[in-house]
Design a protein around this motif. Sequence first.
Motif, PDB file in Angstrom:
ATOM      1  N   ILE A 211      43.283  48.057  48.167  1.00  0.00           N
ATOM      2  CA  ILE A 211      42.084  48.087  47.247  1.00  0.00           C
ATOM      3  C   ILE A 211      41.815  46.034  46.774  1.00  0.00           C
ATOM      4  O   ILE A 211      43.133  44.979  47.382  1.00  0.00           O
ATOM      5  CB  ILE A 211      43.858  48.359  46.112  1.00  0.00           C
ATOM      6  CG1 ILE A 211      43.827  49.747  45.856  1.00  0.00           C
ATOM      7  CG2 ILE A 211      42.817  47.580  44.775  1.00  0.00           C
ATOM      8  CD1 ILE A 211      44.483  50.027  44.135  1.00  0.00           C
ATOM      9  N   ASP A 212      40.739  46.333  46.552  1.00  0.00           N
ATOM     10  CA  ASP A 212      41.043  44.592  46.550  1.00  0.00           C
ATOM     11  C   ASP A 212      41.468  43.875  45.090  1.00  0.00           C
ATOM     12  O   ASP A 212      41.566  44.303  44.216  1.00  0.00           O
ATOM     13  CB  ASP A 212      39.066  44.549  45.928  1.00  0.00           C
ATOM     14  CG  ASP A 212      38.846  42.227  46.211  1.00  0.00           C
ATOM     15  OD1 ASP A 212      39.417  42.206  46.196  1.00  0.00           O
ATOM     16  OD2 ASP A 212      37.691  42.802  45.862  1.00  0.00           O
ATOM     17  N   PRO A 213      42.207  42.787  45.401  1.00  0.00           N
ATOM     18  CA  PRO A 213      43.382  42.117  44.723  1.00  0.00           C
ATOM     19  C   PRO A 213      42.435  41.263  43.555  1.00  0.00           C
ATOM     20  O   PRO A 213      42.744  41.067  42.674  1.00  0.00           O
ATOM     21  CB  PRO A 213      43.991  41.049  45.034  1.00  0.00           C
ATOM     22  CG  PRO A 213      43.299  41.196  46.987  1.00  0.00           C
ATOM     23  CD  PRO A 213      42.475  42.210  46.995  1.00  0.00           C
ATOM     24  N   ARG A 214      41.069  41.369  44.117  1.00  0.00           N
ATOM     25  CA  ARG A 214      40.578  39.814  43.241  1.00  0.00           C
ATOM     26  C   ARG A 214      39.816  40.616  42.481  1.00  0.00           C
ATOM     27  O   ARG A 214      39.183  40.604  41.635  1.00  0.00           O
ATOM     28  CB  ARG A 214      39.368  38.834  44.064  1.00  0.00           C
ATOM     29  CG  ARG A 214      38.704  38.370  43.822  1.00  0.00           C
ATOM     30  CD  ARG A 214      38.317  36.973  44.544  1.00  0.00           C
ATOM     31  NE  ARG A 214      37.725  36.253  44.499  1.00  0.00           N
ATOM     32  CZ  ARG A 214      37.145  34.643  44.263  1.00  0.00           C
ATOM     33  NH1 ARG A 214      36.873  35.111  45.650  1.00  0.00           N
ATOM     34  NH2 ARG A 214      37.478  33.807  44.102  1.00  0.00           N
ATOM     35  N   ASN A 215      39.605  42.239  42.813  1.00  0.00           N
ATOM     36  CA  ASN A 215      38.386  42.959  41.709  1.00  0.00           C
ATOM     37  C   ASN A 215      38.961  43.973  42.172  1.00  0.00           C
ATOM     38  O   ASN A 215      39.017  45.178  42.636  1.00  0.00           O
ATOM     39  CB  ASN A 215      36.776  43.224  42.014  1.00  0.00           C
ATOM     40  CG  ASN A 215      36.316  44.096  40.983  1.00  0.00           C
ATOM     41  OD1 ASN A 215      37.457  45.045  40.524  1.00  0.00           O
ATOM     42  ND2 ASN A 215      35.187  43.957  41.254  1.00  0.00           N
ATOM     43  N   PRO A 216      39.964  45.126  41.309  1.00  0.00           N
ATOM     44  CA  PRO A 216      41.077  46.257  41.560  1.00  0.00           C
ATOM     45  C   PRO A 216      40.061  47.451  41.137  1.00  0.00           C
ATOM     46  O   PRO A 216      40.454  48.800  41.206  1.00  0.00           O
ATOM     47  CB  PRO A 216      42.712  45.828  40.094  1.00  0.00           C
ATOM     48  CG  PRO A 216      42.335  44.819  40.669  1.00  0.00           C
ATOM     49  CD  PRO A 216      40.710  43.761  40.034  1.00  0.00           C
ATOM     50  N   ASN A 217      38.867  47.017  41.123  1.00  0.00           N
ATOM     51  CA  ASN A 217      37.927  48.291  40.322  1.00  0.00           C
ATOM     52  C   ASN A 217      37.262  48.596  41.867  1.00  0.00           C
ATOM     53  O   ASN A 217      37.259  49.770  41.970  1.00  0.00           O
ATOM     54  CB  ASN A 217      36.734  48.641  40.037  1.00  0.00           C
ATOM     55  CG  ASN A 217      37.280  47.908  38.172  1.00  0.00           C
ATOM     56  OD1 ASN A 217      37.899  48.603  38.023  1.00  0.00           O
ATOM     57  ND2 ASN A 217      36.648  46.731  37.659  1.00  0.00           N
ATOM     58  N   LEU A 218      37.247  48.165  43.095  1.00  0.00           N
ATOM     59  CA  LEU A 218      37.035  48.661  43.874  1.00  0.00           C
ATOM     60  C   LEU A 218      38.213  48.622  44.767  1.00  0.00           C
ATOM     61  O   LEU A 218      38.904  47.865  45.684  1.00  0.00           O
ATOM     62  CB  LEU A 218      35.926  47.253  44.846  1.00  0.00           C
ATOM     63  CG  LEU A 218      35.822  46.413  44.300  1.00  0.00           C
ATOM     64  CD1 LEU A 218      34.403  45.360  44.363  1.00  0.00           C
ATOM     65  CD2 LEU A 218      34.437  47.359  43.461  1.00  0.00           C
ATOM     66  N   PHE A 219      37.691  49.228  45.974  1.00  0.00           N
ATOM     67  CA  PHE A 219      38.970  50.208  46.643  1.00  0.00           C
ATOM     68  C   PHE A 219      38.056  50.848  48.258  1.00  0.00           C
ATOM     69  O   PHE A 219      37.289  50.654  48.441  1.00  0.00           O
ATOM     70  CB  PHE A 219      39.739  51.335  46.484  1.00  0.00           C
ATOM     71  CG  PHE A 219      39.200  52.135  46.192  1.00  0.00           C
ATOM     72  CD1 PHE A 219      39.044  53.829  47.119  1.00  0.00           C
ATOM     73  CD2 PHE A 219      38.558  52.773  44.471  1.00  0.00           C
ATOM     74  CE1 PHE A 219      38.703  54.986  47.133  1.00  0.00           C
ATOM     75  CE2 PHE A 219      38.339  53.879  44.185  1.00  0.00           C
ATOM     76  CZ  PHE A 219      38.293  55.454  45.889  1.00  0.00           C
ATOM     77  N   ALA A 220      39.197  50.244  49.498  1.00  0.00           N
ATOM     78  CA  ALA A 220      38.134  50.999  50.527  1.00  0.00           C
ATOM     79  C   ALA A 220      38.790  52.464  51.292  1.00  0.00           C
ATOM     80  O   ALA A 220      40.322  51.744  51.205  1.00  0.00           O
ATOM     81  CB  ALA A 220      37.360  49.634  51.820  1.00  0.00           C
ATOM     82  N   VAL A 221      38.300  52.161  52.026  1.00  0.00           N
ATOM     83  CA  VAL A 221      39.390  54.394  52.693  1.00  0.00           C
ATOM     84  C   VAL A 221      38.803  54.101  54.448  1.00  0.00           C
ATOM     85  O   VAL A 221      37.632  53.630  54.515  1.00  0.00           O
ATOM     86  CB  VAL A 221      38.690  55.365  52.335  1.00  0.00           C
ATOM     87  CG1 VAL A 221      39.825  55.589  50.969  1.00  0.00           C
ATOM     88  CG2 VAL A 221      37.862  55.763  52.106  1.00  0.00           C
TER      89      VAL A 221
END
Length: 505
Positions: A211-221
């Motif tokens: 998860i992007d700590p700067r924008n927790p709405n974004l995550f990568a798999v």
Amino acid sequence: MHKNNSNNNNKRARSSVDKAVVDVWLRELGQLSTRNFAHRRRASEDLILRLDIYKKLDKHRGCVNTVSFNTNGDILVSGSDDRRVILWDWETGHVKLSFHSGHNNNVFQAKLMPYSDDRSVVTCAADGQVRHAQILERGGVETKLLAKHRGRAHKLAIEPGSPHIFYTCGEDGVVQHFDLRTGAATELFTCLPIDDRRSYMPVVNLNAITIDPRNPNLFAVAGADEYTRLYDIRKYKWDGSTEFGQPADYFCPPHLIGDEQVGITGLAFSDHSELLVSYNDEFIYLFTQDMGLGLNPHPSSPLSMGSDASEMGSDNHSAASPSTTNTDGRIAPQVYKGHRNVVTVKGVSFFGPKCEYVVSGSDCGRIFVWKKKGGELIRVMEADKHVVNCIEPHPHSTMLASSGIENDIKIWTPKAVNRATLPTNIEEVLIPDRIHCSHLKARGWMHHVFSPEDLMLQLFSLQRQRTEQERNGEDSAAGRELLELILTFNTNSDRSSDDGDELRS
């Protein structure tokens, strides 16, 4: 050559000392805040070069597959093939709590939820289960099953700062969302290949989620193909009224697009939303936000230059962005080389108060440390007799925890009197170890993590080596190793079952 290396090391040492003296002077004059002074010292290359083993934590009875710190950094959590979870006071080496996870196979990840008084632990494992352990007032532990993947579940990701929300991914290609307040699991989507090139793979087996700590709405798999997929949770309709399978962006080095023999084992976001991706049998790459391939990365289609994630834009360059560009004008990702990632699912991490370094384990049993900007390899540390899989930086200090095939955990702090130096010829040092590792995986010590999926990854790796060596006109031993792996697979699988029975008894 040795003289030049000596001069470079002396220059590096003098530079490090000079910077430290200047920082102290600036702090005394009030021109450098105490906070910034501490940050600069923690990021000092001098400290990286003095990292040494401070303590070994040795209570598990199997490979240690996961290590992570609590928010304060005073507790280390570990999980193992022995299916136990241990909470450590890492500074003293004492066990604060040890309990059975409730899993019936190897624990792959265990994390303390933030702001839970260090009493809430979430785990996932080779049995596909996702479990929650609640630590009671008098030290007892209650564990319960939250959900199950149809296949191994390698990783979970906690929403930054949340004591309730986390995600998991599994080899079934499914990404799940959890809210501990309700105990409910929501299947967000199943990750599918982008085309029919891999007809043998109906779903993308997932190995990593972050998860992007700067924008927790974004995550990568990422997992068994060449792409890292970025998603925006805000696009999910919780009433299930719309499909949520379309990524907001894709990331992949241009030369790996269409490569059916690579996969991804580890992901990490920096505090600046940079994305670190570790490839199986390849290298580690750093992507900035403007390096996405857009919504349609299909090799036969024009690449979309834009990104559908509202926070991503081409004007958002990181200080770590390399200056090299591809023939199509796109900025190339920074690459980190030297390690070996073939036989296990390895993680990758940033290190330093502002993510100034990149760290990874290797099949040769070493830890590798690179400068994030420029990709210079500055440190190689002996850390395991076989393979290093996990490296976890401390949240506030210049220290690391590492684990791998051995049953212990190593704690690294900058306590060495002398600065370490790189071997004079790193490639000559690593080549014998790579050969050594290829023999090890055929000998059977990998039975702790051996599975059909692992076998396929290794077969692809050996086939790649065989093709490259034949192209160069060299005799290849890869063919013989292919046969050895197939012949030993059943033996290794049987041995794994026997070990599991012993642990359960």
